[in-house]
Design an enzyme around this catalytic site. Structure first.
Site, PDB file in Angstrom:
ATOM      1  N   TRP A 317       0.266  -1.327   0.272  1.00  0.00           N
ATOM      2  CA  TRP A 317      -0.187   0.010  -0.505  1.00  0.00           C
ATOM      3  C   TRP A 317       0.927   1.222   0.253  1.00  0.00           C
ATOM      4  CZ3 TRP A 317      -0.268   4.455   3.573  1.00  0.00           C
ATOM      5  CH2 TRP A 317      -1.914   4.864   3.116  1.00  0.00           C
ATOM      6  N   HIS A 318       1.719   0.892   0.586  1.00  0.00           N
ATOM      7  CA  HIS A 318       2.150   2.736   0.435  1.00  0.00           C
ATOM      8  C   HIS A 318       3.544   2.588  -0.628  1.00  0.00           C
ATOM      9  CE1 HIS A 318       2.082   2.029   5.050  1.00  0.00           C
ATOM     10  NE2 HIS A 318       2.043   3.287   5.200  1.00  0.00           N
ATOM     11  N   GLY A 319       4.042   1.446  -1.196  1.00  0.00           N
ATOM     12  CA  GLY A 319       4.930   2.329  -2.446  1.00  0.00           C
ATOM     13  C   GLY A 319       4.499   0.647  -3.409  1.00  0.00           C
ATOM     14  N   PHE A 462       2.738   7.758  -1.266  1.00  0.00           N
ATOM     15  CA  PHE A 462       2.235   6.724  -1.048  1.00  0.00           C
ATOM     16  C   PHE A 462       0.114   6.470  -0.886  1.00  0.00           C
ATOM     17  CE2 PHE A 462       5.132   7.910   2.748  1.00  0.00           C
ATOM     18  CZ  PHE A 462       6.587   7.064   1.597  1.00  0.00           C
TER      19      PHE A 462
END
Length: 462
Positions: A317-319, A462
């Site tokens: 989800w963050h990258g 993000f």
């Protein structure tokens, strides 16, 4: 457009507040919706992303109607989830997928830089939580498209959270109180967040940027630790500052947005840390991934697998990069280790817990920050000089030079990660001295922005 910009503070926000303040109660949600879409449009490249944003809102509003009104509810839910995550997967992960397919199969799939729509990770999660909650029956489907549009697009939380569930604001969308006291509290909260972002996070970003310019192989061990601690403070005050500004703006508009941070750097374990950091994201993964998979109700092995799934999702989800996958896996290992072995000891022996976290927090943020594995390896070796090192020319006493520049921001970072400032603020918030200090913070931040020291929020990517 970001909150820490002169355009937002002196043009958009006053214009919005005038329009919102003079609008009758029945039209306030419409003002929130329209102005939030304008706000979003000013921050994206091209109208296509605004159209996509509006399309997803309309689609989920209609899907909510179908789930709440017609048969085949599970089918409508699946269609809604697939629709939402298709756009997130396309924009965020297509390039990553093609790069890895090419590397694995020696193929020549075209890899293009697809511009990620700002806030898509956040508004996707809010849309999905809404249709799932309608399906579960925990909320009634919204029948007013303006109210739903105001919920999804509300500009304080639109592009970097906190992630707000419909259930938490549904009553406020129908009726909310607007008082002078709430506006005053909101302005003060916004100012504190602005100070965290501009006067601490942005200033410490200079050290992390300087180290990248020098080259990781050419920094000493003390400077390497200074750099990653600076990044840890920068990330915290950047995102915490944004969350406070969002909450403050929400108060001005009559909304009570959820708390997103609870002094995470005071934690004794990583388990506690992730209950206190980005609380709304953790709650989303718990309620919509972990518990539906079975949580801890189906035995130890299933619980471990469910936890692994959550942290792989959290990392991705963050990258779209393998360092985020590694970051999620490392956190999974730490949390499972704490659950079955070390957690009880660390909670009972607070000195050991704080020392453990002082070491672990910067290391995990290092994995988060450095996307290239080769560079990550070089930096990790610099942190621990007993490991064989990469060759590089290191200036003697390099850390002293940068400590003289940044020591005051480190000191501010240490102080403002504790509860002391909040305790003093609650005690003296009505005092004229507090008002004067907040005015000084506001105009100090404005001066920094005027001098070109404002940076985009780190969590936008993000």
């Amino acid at each position: 457009m970001v909150f820490s910009s002169l355009e937002f503070i002196f043009i958009f926000l006053p214009a919005f507040l005038l329009l919102y303040g003079f609008s009758p109660p029945a039209y306030k949600n419409a003002v929130v919706f329209v102005c939030s879409v304008v706000f979003y449009g000013m921050g994206v490249n091209g109208p296509v992303y605004v159209i996509l944003f509006l399309l997803t809102m309309l689609f989920n509003f209609i899907i909510g109607q179908f789930i709440g009104t017609y048969e085949h509810k599970k089918l409508w839910l699946v269609i809604g989830i697939v629709f939402n995550f298709w756009w997130l997967l396309f924009f965020k992960y297509t390039g990553f997928a093609f790069e890895n397919i090419n590397a694995l199969f020696k193929s020549q799939l075209p890899v293009k830089d697809i511009v990620l729509p700002i806030g898509i990770s956040f508004y996707t999660f809010q849309n999905v939580s809404y249709i799932i909650d309608v399906y579960r029956g925990t909320i009634k489907h919204e029948t007013n498209p303006i109210n739903y549009g105001a919920y999804i697009s509300m500009f304080p939380q639109l592009i970097a959270g906190p992630i707000v569930t419909y259930q938490s604001v549904s009553e406020q969308l129908e009726s909310r109180k607007h008082t002078i006291s709430k506006v005053e509290d909101g302005l003060k909260t916004f100012t504190i967040g602005l100070g965290y972002k501009v006067l601490i996070a942005n200033q410490l970003s200079g050290l992390w940027n300087d180290i990248a310019m020098i080259g990781y192989e050419s920094i000493s061990t003390p400077l390497a630790w200074m750099g990653i601690i600076a990044y840890s403070f920068q990330l915290y005050f950047d995102f915490y500052g944004y969350s406070l500004m969002a909450i403050g703006l929400g108060k001005i508009m009559g909304f009570d947005l959820p708390t997103n941070f609870d002094y995470p750097y005071l934690s004794l374990t990583m388990t506690e840390f992730w209950r206190r950091w980005h609380i709304t994201l953790g709650s989303w993964f718990r309620d919509y991934i972990y518990i539906p998979l079975g949580g801890n109700r189906k035995g130890k092995t299933r619980m471990i697998l469910n936890t692994l799934a959550v942290w792989l999702f959290t990392g991705l989800w963050h990258g779209a990069s393998w360092n985020f996958v590694l970051w999620g896996l490392v956190l999974f290992v730490l949390l499972i280790t704490e659950k079955f072995w070390t957690g009880k000891f660390l909670n009972e022996h607070k000195v050991a817990g704080h020392l453990y976290m002082f070491l672990i927090i910067p290391i995990t943020w290092l994995i988060f920050a450095v996307t290239d594995f080769h560079d990550l390896g070089i930096y990790f070796k610099r942190l621990f000089p007993f490991i064989p090192q990469e060759k590089g020319v290191i200036l003697a006493g390099d850390y002293l030079k940068y400590f003289k520049i940044y020591w005051k921001f480190f000191l501010a970072g240490i102080i403002f990660t504790t509860r002391l400032p909040q305790i003093l603020y609650k005690r003296f918030k009505k005092n004229i001295v507090c008002v004067i200090l907040l005015l000084a913070v506001f105009w100090g931040a404005v001066y920094c922005m005027y001098k070109g020291m404002n940076d985009p929020f780190m969590y936008f990517r993000f």
